[in-house]
Design a protein around this motif. Sequence first.
Motif, PDB file in Angstrom:
ATOM      1  N   ARG A   2      44.868  43.447  36.272  1.00  0.00           N
ATOM      2  CA  ARG A   2      44.412  44.368  37.304  1.00  0.00           C
ATOM      3  C   ARG A   2      43.611  43.598  38.353  1.00  0.00           C
ATOM      4  N   LEU A   3      43.949  43.814  39.599  1.00  0.00           N
ATOM      5  CA  LEU A   3      43.314  43.078  40.682  1.00  0.00           C
ATOM      6  C   LEU A   3      41.803  43.210  40.637  1.00  0.00           C
ATOM      7  N   GLN A   4      41.311  44.430  40.430  1.00  0.00           N
ATOM      8  CA  GLN A   4      39.872  44.650  40.496  1.00  0.00           C
ATOM      9  C   GLN A   4      39.134  44.092  39.283  1.00  0.00           C
ATOM     10  N   HIS A   5      39.869  43.683  38.241  1.00  0.00           N
ATOM     11  CA  HIS A   5      39.248  43.075  37.067  1.00  0.00           C
ATOM     12  C   HIS A   5      39.479  41.569  37.030  1.00  0.00           C
ATOM     13  N   ALA A   6      40.060  41.018  38.087  1.00  0.00           N
ATOM     14  CA  ALA A   6      40.338  39.583  38.162  1.00  0.00           C
ATOM     15  C   ALA A   6      39.343  38.912  39.101  1.00  0.00           C
ATOM     16  N   THR A   7      39.242  37.602  38.980  1.00  0.00           N
ATOM     17  CA  THR A   7      38.477  36.808  39.942  1.00  0.00           C
ATOM     18  C   THR A   7      39.426  36.280  41.010  1.00  0.00           C
ATOM     19  N   TRP A   8      38.854  35.835  42.128  1.00  0.00           N
ATOM     20  CA  TRP A   8      39.748  35.334  43.179  1.00  0.00           C
ATOM     21  C   TRP A   8      40.535  34.097  42.741  1.00  0.00           C
ATOM     22  N   PRO A   9      39.952  33.176  41.920  1.00  0.00           N
ATOM     23  CA  PRO A   9      40.804  32.064  41.463  1.00  0.00           C
ATOM     24  C   PRO A   9      41.966  32.535  40.584  1.00  0.00           C
ATOM     25  N   GLU A  10      41.766  33.605  39.824  1.00  0.00           N
ATOM     26  CA  GLU A  10      42.860  34.131  39.005  1.00  0.00           C
ATOM     27  C   GLU A  10      43.961  34.716  39.888  1.00  0.00           C
ATOM     28  N   LEU A  51      52.592  48.536  32.790  1.00  0.00           N
ATOM     29  CA  LEU A  51      53.472  47.490  33.315  1.00  0.00           C
ATOM     30  C   LEU A  51      52.726  46.162  33.435  1.00  0.00           C
ATOM     31  N   GLY A  52      51.505  46.225  33.925  1.00  0.00           N
ATOM     32  CA  GLY A  52      50.716  45.009  34.062  1.00  0.00           C
ATOM     33  C   GLY A  52      50.467  44.332  32.728  1.00  0.00           C
ATOM     34  N   GLU A  53      50.144  45.139  31.710  1.00  0.00           N
ATOM     35  CA  GLU A  53      49.860  44.587  30.390  1.00  0.00           C
ATOM     36  C   GLU A  53      51.108  44.021  29.729  1.00  0.00           C
ATOM     37  N   ARG A  54      52.243  44.691  29.896  1.00  0.00           N
ATOM     38  CA  ARG A  54      53.465  44.287  29.190  1.00  0.00           C
ATOM     39  C   ARG A  54      54.235  43.175  29.889  1.00  0.00           C
ATOM     40  N   HIS A  55      54.154  43.151  31.222  1.00  0.00           N
ATOM     41  CA  HIS A  55      55.019  42.246  31.966  1.00  0.00           C
ATOM     42  C   HIS A  55      54.274  41.237  32.842  1.00  0.00           C
ATOM     43  N   GLY A  56      52.954  41.264  32.817  1.00  0.00           N
ATOM     44  CA  GLY A  56      52.193  40.266  33.545  1.00  0.00           C
ATOM     45  C   GLY A  56      52.194  40.422  35.049  1.00  0.00           C
ATOM     46  N   VAL A  57      52.595  41.587  35.546  1.00  0.00           N
ATOM     47  CA  VAL A  57      52.583  41.811  36.992  1.00  0.00           C
ATOM     48  C   VAL A  57      51.185  42.268  37.413  1.00  0.00           C
ATOM     49  N   LEU A  58      50.771  41.848  38.584  1.00  0.00           N
ATOM     50  CA  LEU A  58      49.455  42.222  39.099  1.00  0.00           C
ATOM     51  C   LEU A  58      49.488  43.671  39.591  1.00  0.00           C
ATOM     52  N   VAL A  59      48.440  44.427  39.266  1.00  0.00           N
ATOM     53  CA  VAL A  59      48.330  45.835  39.656  1.00  0.00           C
ATOM     54  C   VAL A  59      47.096  46.006  40.532  1.00  0.00           C
ATOM     55  N   GLY A  60      47.295  46.563  41.722  1.00  0.00           N
ATOM     56  CA  GLY A  60      46.192  46.772  42.639  1.00  0.00           C
ATOM     57  C   GLY A  60      45.403  48.034  42.320  1.00  0.00           C
ATOM     58  N   PRO A  61      44.286  48.249  42.998  1.00  0.00           N
ATOM     59  CA  PRO A  61      43.498  49.466  42.793  1.00  0.00           C
ATOM     60  C   PRO A  61      44.259  50.695  43.263  1.00  0.00           C
ATOM     61  N   THR A  62      44.030  51.799  42.593  1.00  0.00           N
ATOM     62  CA  THR A  62      44.743  53.042  42.885  1.00  0.00           C
ATOM     63  C   THR A  62      44.233  53.694  44.166  1.00  0.00           C
ATOM     64  N   GLN A  63      45.166  54.066  45.044  1.00  0.00           N
ATOM     65  CA  GLN A  63      44.841  54.896  46.203  1.00  0.00           C
ATOM     66  C   GLN A  63      44.870  56.341  45.726  1.00  0.00           C
ATOM     67  N   ALA A  64      43.705  56.893  45.418  1.00  0.00           N
ATOM     68  CA  ALA A  64      43.625  58.160  44.687  1.00  0.00           C
ATOM     69  C   ALA A  64      43.544  59.392  45.578  1.00  0.00           C
ATOM     70  N   ILE A  65      43.329  59.224  46.864  1.00  0.00           N
ATOM     71  CA  ILE A  65      43.288  60.368  47.771  1.00  0.00           C
ATOM     72  C   ILE A  65      44.483  60.256  48.712  1.00  0.00           C
ATOM     73  N   GLY A  66      45.275  61.316  48.768  1.00  0.00           N
ATOM     74  CA  GLY A  66      46.483  61.286  49.568  1.00  0.00           C
ATOM     75  C   GLY A  66      46.597  62.484  50.474  1.00  0.00           C
ATOM     76  N   MET A  67      47.832  62.934  50.666  1.00  0.00           N
ATOM     77  CA  MET A  67      48.131  64.044  51.557  1.00  0.00           C
ATOM     78  C   MET A  67      48.164  65.346  50.749  1.00  0.00           C
ATOM     79  N   ALA A  68      47.116  66.141  50.865  1.00  0.00           N
ATOM     80  CA  ALA A  68      47.013  67.342  50.025  1.00  0.00           C
ATOM     81  C   ALA A  68      46.403  68.520  50.773  1.00  0.00           C
ATOM     82  N   GLN A  69      46.654  68.619  52.076  1.00  0.00           N
ATOM     83  CA  GLN A  69      45.985  69.666  52.852  1.00  0.00           C
ATOM     84  C   GLN A  69      46.303  71.063  52.349  1.00  0.00           C
ATOM     85  N   HIS A  70      47.525  71.270  51.819  1.00  0.00           N
ATOM     86  CA  HIS A  70      47.915  72.609  51.386  1.00  0.00           C
ATOM     87  C   HIS A  70      47.221  73.043  50.103  1.00  0.00           C
TER      88      HIS A  70
END
Length: 247
Positions: A2-10, A51-70
């Motif tokens: 997870r990006l937010q749990h990594a250091t910049w050298p990682e 996916l990040g844990e099983r396949h070693g792909v980097l996962v960024g922070p979640t964009q948790a607020i979206g389009m929900a006006q209705h």
Amino acid sequence: MRLQHATWPEVEAYLQRATGIIVPIGSTEQHGPNGLVGTDAICPEAIAWALGERHGVLVGPTQAIGMAQHHLAFPGSLTLRPSTLIAVLRDTIVSLARHGFTHVFFLNGHGGNIATVNAAFAEVQAERSLEGRSGELELALFNWFAGRRGRELAESLYGDAEGSHATASEVSLSWFARPEAVKQVPMSPRVAPTGSAQCDADEFRRRFPDGRMGSDPSLASVEHGARFLEAGVEDAWEAYRAFIGQP
């Protein structure tokens, strides 16, 4: 990873072997009487983390607020304007590209985000073209709830009672990810009315008084959620591998 749990050298070391990243995106909005307000962000985040844990792909922070006006007539719902979400996504993508990421894969949990995410992609690519920027940058949007395995599982478990909002599948997955937050609430009517969400917030609540659209989320369970996680991981991994050109 997870990006937010990594250091910049990682992160720098990761970029020596891979230039793809998965970014979960969802919404903070009502999900009926027993669905969590964070459902649409929790679901893609859970799949992305697996996916990040099983396949070693980097996962960024979640964009948790979206389009929900209705959904704003229901307390707790939050929304961004289309222009705001486009700006947030544009700056996120440009930041990642600045570091050398070439494939940014948004794993989405909210149908209301689709048009705006695609508009953000168009803005980024137009800006690059107009400014004559070179270098590879591929962008993709994958909706976990539209994956083949997940749709087939929902059909087999719930049939027509799956509905289109506050569905048993998404409630199940969010409960699996957050079992301490399970809510048992009676539904009346058992299956909610159907209709269009293309309206303002007050009209949406008149059409769908408890927030559900054609669904019966009382059918949800943590056990079902475990199955939806596995289906979602398989669907998303298949899509991600195709996106980055991995056989």
